[in-house]
Enzyme design. Sequence first.
Site, PDB file in Angstrom:
ATOM      1  N   PHE A 179       0.861  -1.140   0.034  1.00  0.00           N
ATOM      2  CA  PHE A 179       0.002  -0.031   0.052  1.00  0.00           C
ATOM      3  C   PHE A 179       0.885   1.264   0.095  1.00  0.00           C
ATOM      4  O   PHE A 179       0.450   2.495  -0.068  1.00  0.00           O
ATOM      5  CB  PHE A 179      -1.019  -0.052   1.142  1.00  0.00           C
ATOM      6  CG  PHE A 179      -1.691  -1.431   1.184  1.00  0.00           C
ATOM      7  CD1 PHE A 179      -2.494  -1.843   0.399  1.00  0.00           C
ATOM      8  CD2 PHE A 179      -1.720  -1.949   2.487  1.00  0.00           C
ATOM      9  CE1 PHE A 179      -3.163  -2.888   0.564  1.00  0.00           C
ATOM     10  CE2 PHE A 179      -2.342  -3.294   2.531  1.00  0.00           C
ATOM     11  CZ  PHE A 179      -2.944  -3.562   1.735  1.00  0.00           C
TER      12      PHE A 179
ATOM     13  N   LYS B  92       9.956  -3.728   5.708  1.00  0.00           N
ATOM     14  CA  LYS B  92      10.409  -5.343   5.364  1.00  0.00           C
ATOM     15  C   LYS B  92       9.355  -5.919   4.288  1.00  0.00           C
ATOM     16  O   LYS B  92       8.868  -7.004   4.383  1.00  0.00           O
ATOM     17  CB  LYS B  92      10.292  -6.108   6.462  1.00  0.00           C
ATOM     18  CG  LYS B  92      11.208  -5.617   7.614  1.00  0.00           C
ATOM     19  CD  LYS B  92      11.434  -6.648   8.739  1.00  0.00           C
ATOM     20  CE  LYS B  92      12.466  -6.082   9.982  1.00  0.00           C
ATOM     21  NZ  LYS B  92      12.549  -7.149  10.988  1.00  0.00           N
TER      22      LYS B  92
ATOM     23  N   ALA C 274       6.982  -6.653  17.160  1.00  0.00           N
ATOM     24  CA  ALA C 274       6.605  -5.684  17.804  1.00  0.00           C
ATOM     25  C   ALA C 274       5.982  -5.967  19.171  1.00  0.00           C
ATOM     26  O   ALA C 274       6.197  -5.070  20.022  1.00  0.00           O
ATOM     27  CB  ALA C 274       5.357  -4.900  16.876  1.00  0.00           C
TER      28      ALA C 274
ATOM     29  N   LYS D  35      12.907 -13.458   3.688  1.00  0.00           N
ATOM     30  CA  LYS D  35      12.599 -14.204   4.974  1.00  0.00           C
ATOM     31  C   LYS D  35      10.986 -14.591   5.231  1.00  0.00           C
ATOM     32  O   LYS D  35      10.551 -15.318   5.757  1.00  0.00           O
ATOM     33  CB  LYS D  35      13.381 -13.711   6.222  1.00  0.00           C
ATOM     34  CG  LYS D  35      12.963 -12.503   6.483  1.00  0.00           C
ATOM     35  CD  LYS D  35      12.054 -12.063   7.458  1.00  0.00           C
ATOM     36  CE  LYS D  35      11.905 -10.549   7.790  1.00  0.00           C
ATOM     37  NZ  LYS D  35      10.681 -10.262   8.639  1.00  0.00           N
TER      38      LYS D  35
ATOM     39  N   ARG E 271       3.381 -13.021  11.399  1.00  0.00           N
ATOM     40  CA  ARG E 271       1.996 -13.284  10.541  1.00  0.00           C
ATOM     41  C   ARG E 271       2.409 -14.000   9.264  1.00  0.00           C
ATOM     42  O   ARG E 271       1.179 -14.646   8.842  1.00  0.00           O
ATOM     43  CB  ARG E 271       1.682 -11.601  10.394  1.00  0.00           C
ATOM     44  CG  ARG E 271       2.619 -11.084   9.552  1.00  0.00           C
ATOM     45  CD  ARG E 271       2.052  -9.491   9.421  1.00  0.00           C
ATOM     46  NE  ARG E 271       2.181  -9.056  10.772  1.00  0.00           N
ATOM     47  CZ  ARG E 271       1.867  -7.686  10.944  1.00  0.00           C
ATOM     48  NH1 ARG E 271       1.445  -6.563   9.882  1.00  0.00           N
ATOM     49  NH2 ARG E 271       2.235  -6.954  12.228  1.00  0.00           N
ATOM     50  N   ASN E 272       3.365 -13.908   8.892  1.00  0.00           N
ATOM     51  CA  ASN E 272       3.710 -14.813   7.595  1.00  0.00           C
ATOM     52  C   ASN E 272       3.667 -16.393   7.660  1.00  0.00           C
ATOM     53  O   ASN E 272       2.886 -16.851   7.085  1.00  0.00           O
ATOM     54  CB  ASN E 272       5.193 -14.450   7.056  1.00  0.00           C
ATOM     55  CG  ASN E 272       5.048 -13.048   6.566  1.00  0.00           C
ATOM     56  OD1 ASN E 272       4.724 -12.799   5.292  1.00  0.00           O
ATOM     57  ND2 ASN E 272       5.640 -12.140   6.946  1.00  0.00           N
TER      58      ASN E 272
END
EC number: 1.1.1.94
Length: 331
Positions: free
Chosen positions: A87, A109, A143, A194, A258-259
């Site tokens: 975005f 990233k 985070a 990664k 999250r990946n």
Amino acid sequence: MFTEPKIAIVGSGSWATALAKILLNNVDRIGWYFRNPESIEQFKRFKHNPGYLRGVEFDIDRIDFYSDINKTFEEHDVLVLTIPSAFLDRSLSELNVEMTNKYVVSAIKGIIPEGNQIVGQYLNQKFKLPYERIGVIAGPCHAEEVALERLSYLTIACPDIRRARDFAFKMECPYIRSHVSDDIFGTEYASVLKNIIAIASGIVHGLRYGDNFQAVLIANAIQEIKRFVDKVHPITRDIKSSAYLGDLLVTAYSQFSRNRTFGTMIGKGYTTRTAQLEMHMVAEGYYATKSIHEINQEYKVNLPICETVYNILYEGENPAAEVRRLTEKLR
């Protein structure tokens, strides 16, 4: 008379929130851009980010909130970008501020899908920002652990080491250690790759492969990353350092990744669309998978893990069958 550069964070997600928490240990105040003015009003009312890391409370008297992207850039010297890469181009489309005297630090990233560019290339080509004024924040650092003040390490990369050191100093606090590097291309590409590897790690986890195979996957993955970054930007670098190997490990293994979470859902049989909708957050590796596949048409680096993820996400191949084929290529 020397005046401290004014720093603003551009973006409102969990990583933006963590970076704001870190920076406010060392600077008197920061600017903070939110796309949605309603989020700013809620933040001011409750003293925390309404959407992310809500347990982190802020002194809002030390934050200047913005919903105007141009005003944010006009009034600050250092801009820290945290908007998801998919975005970013859209978010900066109305930006008309002179950029050549700014220092822009990418904490993204990810890769810009419109042009298959890492953020540094995008800033240099679209806004004529010299590479010496572009920085990269590399992990390993989630985070959620910053919010809990668990000890973490960051690498600040910039071709101008003085600028890297100055910004790294502002990131130092009791729970953050910072180091510097001049490798903005390698750290950015490694962080993109990664995320793809973490999706692979999640897929094999969802398919019920065990820790033994995960170890083989990651051992091969760091070699895959090295082959690619050495081809794209051939300089001397230690791929075993935390900015490369460390970031790969935490993204591939952590419960906060999250990946990996996205990949696990794919491995369990979710469609790509369903997994994206249920996560409510962006898995950067999804977009990166297609971009790296297209970029590698030029470089032709052997990337079996990344290609496996591409075949599953974009070619509709069966995850179990694709991973079985991958197992024959790993050593």
